[in-house]
Design an enzyme around this catalytic site. Structure first.
Site, PDB file in Angstrom:
ATOM      1  N   PHE A 132       0.889  -1.160   0.000  1.00 26.63           N
ATOM      2  CA  PHE A 132       0.000   0.000   0.000  1.00 26.63           C
ATOM      3  C   PHE A 132       0.932   1.216   0.000  1.00 26.63           C
ATOM      4  CE2 PHE A 132      -2.651   3.279   1.794  1.00 26.63           C
ATOM      5  CZ  PHE A 132      -3.867   3.047   1.166  1.00 26.63           C
ATOM      6  N   ASP A 201       2.080  -4.956   8.493  1.00 24.12           N
ATOM      7  CA  ASP A 201       0.899  -4.115   8.330  1.00 24.12           C
ATOM      8  C   ASP A 201      -0.310  -5.053   8.256  1.00 24.12           C
ATOM      9  OD1 ASP A 201      -1.254  -2.681   7.253  1.00 24.12           O
ATOM     10  OD2 ASP A 201       0.045  -1.342   6.102  1.00 24.12           O
ATOM     11  N   TYR A 226     -10.689   0.844  10.865  1.00 19.55           N
ATOM     12  CA  TYR A 226     -11.932   1.221  10.160  1.00 19.55           C
ATOM     13  C   TYR A 226     -12.354   0.209   9.110  1.00 19.55           C
ATOM     14  CZ  TYR A 226      -8.095   3.409   7.495  1.00 19.55           C
ATOM     15  OH  TYR A 226      -6.912   3.652   6.868  1.00 19.55           O
ATOM     16  N   LYS A 227     -11.586  -0.865   8.924  1.00 22.83           N
ATOM     17  CA  LYS A 227     -11.981  -1.874   7.938  1.00 22.83           C
ATOM     18  C   LYS A 227     -12.734  -2.990   8.674  1.00 22.83           C
ATOM     19  CE  LYS A 227      -7.801  -0.926   5.201  1.00 22.83           C
ATOM     20  NZ  LYS A 227      -8.287  -0.077   4.118  1.00 22.83           N
ATOM     21  N   ARG A 375     -12.776  -4.700  -6.656  1.00 23.68           N
ATOM     22  CA  ARG A 375     -12.497  -5.330  -5.356  1.00 23.68           C
ATOM     23  C   ARG A 375     -13.800  -5.586  -4.616  1.00 23.68           C
ATOM     24  NH1 ARG A 375      -8.441  -2.649  -1.136  1.00 23.68           N
ATOM     25  NH2 ARG A 375     -10.301  -1.361  -0.904  1.00 23.68           N
TER      26      ARG A 375
HETATM   27  C1  LIG Z   1      -2.488  -1.802   3.903  1.00 25.57           C
HETATM   28  C2  LIG Z   1      -2.739  -0.391   4.308  1.00 25.57           C
HETATM   29  N1  LIG Z   1      -1.782   0.276   4.981  1.00 25.57           N
HETATM   30  C3  LIG Z   1      -1.948   1.553   5.360  1.00 25.57           C
HETATM   31  C4  LIG Z   1      -3.117   2.232   5.074  1.00 25.57           C
HETATM   32  C5  LIG Z   1      -3.247   3.687   5.438  1.00 25.57           C
HETATM   33  O1  LIG Z   1      -3.790   3.856   6.667  1.00 25.57           O
HETATM   34  P1  LIG Z   1      -4.019   5.289   7.342  1.00 25.57           P
HETATM   35  O2  LIG Z   1      -4.866   6.073   6.391  1.00 25.57           O
HETATM   36  O3  LIG Z   1      -4.713   4.926   8.628  1.00 25.57           O
HETATM   37  O4  LIG Z   1      -2.718   5.931   7.573  1.00 25.57           O
HETATM   38  C6  LIG Z   1      -4.153   1.567   4.402  1.00 25.57           C
HETATM   39  C7  LIG Z   1      -5.417   2.265   4.111  1.00 25.57           C
HETATM   40  O5  LIG Z   1      -6.332   1.779   3.504  1.00 25.57           O
HETATM   41  C8  LIG Z   1      -3.951   0.226   4.000  1.00 25.57           C
HETATM   42  O6  LIG Z   1      -4.895  -0.446   3.332  1.00 25.57           O
END
Ligand SMILES: Cc1ncc(COP(=O)(O)O)c(C=O)c1O
Length: 407
Positions: A132, A201, A226-227, A375
């Site tokens: 990500f 992560d 939040y997921k 998705r």
């Molecule tokens: C795998 C992954 N890492 C990091 C993040 C980013 O998270 P944040 O917006 O809480 O910093 C996301 C957001 O969807 C994500 O899917």
């Protein structure tokens, strides 16, 4: 078998599977309508306990108790208390998880702190090449600040790539685009064998499948809430710091909330013991307590049962797509073997950018990831087998319409 018979057969099977689903009653803990919501891997649904809890927090704890609530309503300790509620979902014993900030900020803390734990001749930070994006950006900045370099490596090759120059590797447990589940125990063990640290992560795995941070010896981990944890838009994220590493966790953001005596107002920084070290500034109480209430939806839910349903749901969706969607129109990029699959199905589709809005109009909400991925996230706490079937049928209808030139 005709298309009609096949569709009826799948619909009946979906209804049977829903009827036999031990998690079916949990859906009633959420505010949902009859649309097909397959985007809980982006924003989880509203858990019904959140509204009354927030009303009480606002009217009573804030409105009436005001500043007394930092102590009397346990606001001050909420980051650790709620961290301990997330801990069983990620295989962590109490005292190692703190809820705070965004995932991005926690990634920064985790990576810089990890690099500070290893000798200077370990000059490389390995990053999952398909990560990500925020993880890559933060790793780049952490590397610049600590005088290291970043080397992108496909997640499946990180174990083999780790060597004497590796300081730490940052890996996504589940790839956000493809839904591929990476080998957390094996990669962590290989990193340790090479003398390096492992940061995971968990954004797309926690709450969707079993995670065993303590048992697998993970050093540090981050994740959003939040997921699959349904904490709400912008809900604070969490940081896991393995107990043995906590005394060496030298935060790059040593805010006053992580001080051993925050109200001593000491000009000198003395870090607190334990997971509190991961805190920075004043906690975001309203969204943190919304998360606290949302976690009540997990009452009596077993994570292995969640995993079993997730795999059955995604298997069934793939089967429905296979049966209903014309061959060659979409191709799954989500691995078939269960050991390599998270809780989403991603379909490559040339006109995905047109298909997803048309699905949303038909009441099927997934999302589109550029350039060509549809998705579909499956949240076992509330997704029904009937939703999987309806989504596949709507997809087949939308594709047929587009083929005929009817957008
Ligand atoms: C795998 C992954 N890492 C990091 C993040 C980013 O998270 P944040 O917006 O809480 O910093 C996301 C957001 O969807 C994500 O899917």
């Amino acid at each position: 078998m005709s298309d009609h018979v096949r569709a009826r057969d799948l619909a009946e099977r979906a209804a049977d599977l829903d009827g036999a689903d031990p998690l079916a009653p949990v859906r009633h803990r959420f505010a949902l309508d009859d649309s097909v919501y397959l985007d809980g891997n982006s924003l989880g649904a509203l858990s019904l306990g959140v509204l009354p809890r927030l009303a009480d927090v606002v009217t009573h704890e804030w409105g009436q108790l005001r500043i007394r609530s930092w102590e009397e309503s346990d606001w001050w300790t909420a980051p650790e208390r709620i961290g301990d509620r997330i801990a069983p979902l990620i295989g962590a014993a109490p005292g190692q998880v703190v809820v705070a900030d965004s995932t991005s900020v926690n990634l920064f803390k985790a990576l810089v702190a990890a690099v500070r734990m290893v000798p200077e001749d370990r000059t490389e930070i390995l990053v999952d090449a398909a990560t990500f994006p925020t993880d890559g950006y933060i790793a780049g900045s952490a590397a610049r600040l600590t005088g290291r370099t970043v080397r992108p490596v496909p997640a499946g090759e990180i174990a083999a790539a780790a060597g004497p120059r590796t300081a730490v590797a940052l890996v996504n447990h589940v790839d956000y685009r493809t839904g591929r589940l990476h080998d957390l125990p094996g990669t962590t063990a290989a990193l340790h064998a090479a003398g390096a640290l492992a940061v995971w992560d968990l954004c797309h795995s926690a709450g969707a499948l079993p995670v065993a941070l303590d048992a697998d010896g993970v050093d540090l981990a981050v994740g959003c809430t939040y997921k699959y944890l349904n904490g709400g838009p912008g809900a604070p994220a969490y940081l896991y710091v393995r107990r043995e590493l906590q005394p060496r966790f030298d935060s790059p953001l040593p805010g006053w909330n992580s001080h051993a005596d925050p109200f001593g107002m000491d000009p000198a920084y003395v870090p607190a013991e334990g997971a509190v070290r991961g805190r920075v500034g004043t906690p975001e109480i309203l969204s943190m307590l919304a998360l606290d209430a949302a976690l009540d939806a997990w009452h009596g839910v077993s994570v292995p049962e969640v995993r079993a349903k997730s795999l059955r749901l995604t298997d069934f969706f793939l089967e429905c797509v296979d049966a209903l969607v014309p061959a060659g129109r979409v191709a799954s990029v989500t691995p078939v073997p269960h050991a390599e699959r998270g809780s989403q199905v991603s379909l490559r589709c040339a006109d995905a950018g047109e298909v997803m809005p048309a699905l949303v109009v038909r009441g099927v909400v997934g999302d589109f990831r550029r350039p060509d991925v549809l998705r579909f996230g499956f949240t076992p706490l509330y997704t029904r087998y009937t939703d999987a079937w309806r989504a596949a049928r709507a997809l087949a209808d939308v594709l047929a319409d587009l083929n005929e030139g009817n957008p």
